[in-house]
Design a protein around this motif. Structure first.
Motif, PDB file in Angstrom:
ATOM      1  N   TRP A  83       9.956  -3.870  -7.967  1.00  0.00           N
ATOM      2  CA  TRP A  83       8.521  -3.959  -7.674  1.00  0.00           C
ATOM      3  C   TRP A  83       7.710  -3.618  -8.919  1.00  0.00           C
ATOM      4  O   TRP A  83       6.703  -4.266  -9.205  1.00  0.00           O
ATOM      5  N   ASP A 112      -1.027  -0.206  -6.161  1.00  0.00           N
ATOM      6  CA  ASP A 112      -0.656   0.286  -4.828  1.00  0.00           C
ATOM      7  C   ASP A 112      -0.514   1.806  -4.886  1.00  0.00           C
ATOM      8  O   ASP A 112       0.374   2.335  -5.574  1.00  0.00           O
ATOM      9  N   ARG A 113      -1.370   2.530  -4.173  1.00  0.00           N
ATOM     10  CA  ARG A 113      -1.371   3.998  -4.247  1.00  0.00           C
ATOM     11  C   ARG A 113      -0.226   4.639  -3.463  1.00  0.00           C
ATOM     12  O   ARG A 113      -0.057   5.862  -3.528  1.00  0.00           O
ATOM     13  N   SER A 114       0.540   3.866  -2.730  1.00  0.00           N
ATOM     14  CA  SER A 114       1.700   4.437  -2.039  1.00  0.00           C
ATOM     15  C   SER A 114       2.907   4.527  -2.969  1.00  0.00           C
ATOM     16  O   SER A 114       3.951   5.073  -2.582  1.00  0.00           O
ATOM     17  N   ARG A 115       2.798   4.000  -4.178  1.00  0.00           N
ATOM     18  CA  ARG A 115       3.883   4.014  -5.160  1.00  0.00           C
ATOM     19  C   ARG A 115       3.391   4.691  -6.446  1.00  0.00           C
ATOM     20  O   ARG A 115       2.189   4.916  -6.612  1.00  0.00           O
ATOM     21  N   GLN A 119       2.711  -0.580 -13.416  1.00  0.00           N
ATOM     22  CA  GLN A 119       3.388  -1.844 -13.183  1.00  0.00           C
ATOM     23  C   GLN A 119       3.466  -2.625 -14.491  1.00  0.00           C
ATOM     24  O   GLN A 119       2.553  -2.592 -15.316  1.00  0.00           O
TER      25      GLN A 119
END
Length: 536
Positions: A83, A112-115, A119
């Protein structure tokens, strides 16, 4: 758990779809002859071996209940590298302009703030045969200087991987191959509500104690800056001289097409200039390298605005980040403040403009050095998320950025980067272009990074403010030509009074010569008459 600083938390809370708060860089790589490896997979393998050297890449957010205070960082032991490292191919013909447009599109997308908040996108299909990749990371994790430190961890100094990385391979051998780690390893458990609340209270208590402890120092420093310290005659005497140079930076900028409410679409253009040439210009004009950078940006803005509504009579104001990082500080966090610098865009002469910018920037840096010890980067956070998120949403919806005079017209940042060539997966990095943040009312960010004898200028734009970022990169090259070879001024004609004054002596001399000639002729006639015999 690790608490976010107040400044790092602000970058989270001010983020909206129209104003992403990540920073990034775009890199091009020359692959060696006969290179047959899959570049994206090689990047994943390299990261897998080095994540332990860059724990900042393992941090992810654990939000506070009801977001009553800043979240905390917790560790994600096995991030999903499939990812975090993606790949795409440019359509034919794979031009430089297509690469820049691709980077602008990637820069428009929120993380994505859950990860963990980073990137990488590996970009293939360039007509030059080069490889490229775009890497972005949230500003809540690091600033420009911390980004340079991270680059030194992620990249090699030679085509072959560093010895430390090879040794680290044994430590990570038990881990799954890159990309599959997230499927077999459990993520870090989020701390409970009580643990989060206790962390917030401890952080704020420590910040209140720190504020009280440093209050006398703050008062003393401010008094010295204002020149009101008792018995401080040198400071008081120097205040008027410095005040004039410093005061020019603290004024509202003019309204320009750059200073409008913005949307989330981003554009990008990059320019690479030889560092030696810019250093020669700095020496020639007794200026700093940063003064040359500001002067080039000022010249580029003059040309761009001349083609888009005209150059304002009032000079543009730039906001310029100044690092507060002390020598030897390697903490991955944001340690910087913002200052204002007059770009003197109203001056047409490039050399005169450079000297004016040199004086303005020097006054600002002198102030920052004096006040560095009292500028906070951390502060209490309870209630801050509600306040900042509400203000960010209200400011964007109200469109105040298009109605009020701008405090600054543009962001310009100059970050010292690696001085030696870097390598990734055996490929040599040829270009290092930074991308940064634009905001409502400031639709252009120019960030500059030095790298291996070059200076990479990155123009990050809000597309609604600057439809074509490459107009700015072309204008920068024109500004460089102008500074290298200043225009020759035509000779000045003497004033009318001076010309008239020069005519008076000429007329007098002519009259004198005429009188002398007349007297000489008269004498000749008299002698001739005297020599003749008298008539009876």
């Amino acid at each position: 758990m690790k608490s976010l600083s107040g400044l790092d938390g602000a970058f989270l809370h001010l983020e909206t779809p129209a104003t992403p708060m990540h920073v990034a860089s775009l890199h091009c790589f020359d692959v060696p002859p006969g290179y047959r490896k899959h570049f994206a997979n090689e990047i994943r393998r390299q990261l897998q071996r080095r994540l332990h050297l860059a724990p900042v890449l393992l941090r992810k957010l654990a939000p506070m209940p009801l977001q009553f205070a800043n979240p905390v960082w917790v560790e994600e032991p096995a991030p999903d590298l499939d990812w975090h490292v993606t790949e795409l191919r440019l359509p034919e013909p794979g031009t430089r302009a297509q690469l820049e447009d691709c980077a602008g599109a990637l820069h428009s997308q929120l993380l994505d703030r859950s990860r963990p908040l980073w990137q990488i996108t590996v970009i293939d299909g360039l007509a030059s045969g080069q490889k490229a990749y775009y890497v972005k990371i949230h500003h809540a994790l690091l600033d420009g200087q911390a980004g340079v430190m991270l680059a030194k961890v992620l990249f090699d100094l030679a085509p072959q991987p560093a010895v430390a990385a090879r040794k680290a391979k044994a430590a990570s051998a038990a881990a799954p191959e890159a990309g599959g780690a997230a499927e077999t390893a459990e993520s870090a458990e989020s701390p409970g509500m009580l643990a989060l609340a206790a962390a917030a209270l401890r952080h704020d208590a420590a910040q209140y104690v720190k504020l009280v402890r440093h209050l006398p120092e703050v008062v003393t420093t401010l008094a010295g800056l204002l020149g009101v310290g008792r018995g401080d005659k040198p400071a008081a005497a120097a205040a008027p001289a410095g005040k004039g140079r410093l005061g020019q930076n603290f004024a509202f900028g003019p309204k320009t097409p750059l200073n409008v409410p913005i949307t989330g679409e981003r554009g990008f253009a990059g320019v690479t200039l030889p560092l030696e040439l810019l250093q020669q210009l700095a020496a020639q004009h007794e200026a700093k390298l940063n003064d040359i950078v500001l002067a080039l940006c000022s010249g580029a803005l003059r040309r761009y605005l001349d083609r888009h509504g005209g150059i304002p009579r009032k000079p543009l104001i730039a906001t310029m980040p100044i690092s507060l990082r002390s020598a030897g500080n390697t903490e991955f966090t944001t340690q910087a403040t913002l200052s204002l610098v007059n770009l003197h865009t109203h001056l047409a002469d490039p050399v005169r403009r450079l000297r004016a910018i040199r004086d303005a920037a020097g006054a600002v840096k002198a102030l920052a050095r004096t006040a560095r010890s009292v500028i906070p980067t951390d502060f209490p956070s309870i209630g801050t998320p509600w306040l900042l998120q509400g203000l960010a949403a209200l400011y964007g919806k109200s469109r105040l950025a298009g109605a009020i005079p701008p405090i600054a017209n543009v962001v310009i940042s100059n970050v010292p980067g690696p001085s030696m060539p870097l390598y990734a997966a055996g490929a040599r990095m040829t270009d290092y272009w930074p991308l940064s943040i634009t905001e409502h009312g400031v639709g252009l960010n120019i960030t500059v990074m030095s790298y291996a004898g070059t200076m990479g200028f990155g123009f990050t734009t809000a597309c609604c403010a600057v439809p074509d970022a490459r107009e700015l990169s072309a204008a920068l090259l024109e500004a460089l030509d102008e500074l290298v070879t200043p225009p020759v001024k035509p000779p000045r004609r003497p004033p009318a009074r001076k010309a008239a004054a020069q005519e008076v002596p000429a007329k007098t001399a002519a009259k004198t010569a005429a009188k002398t000639a007349a007297k000489t002729a008269a004498k000749k006639v008299a002698r001739k008459v005297a020599s003749q015999p008298a008539q009876p």
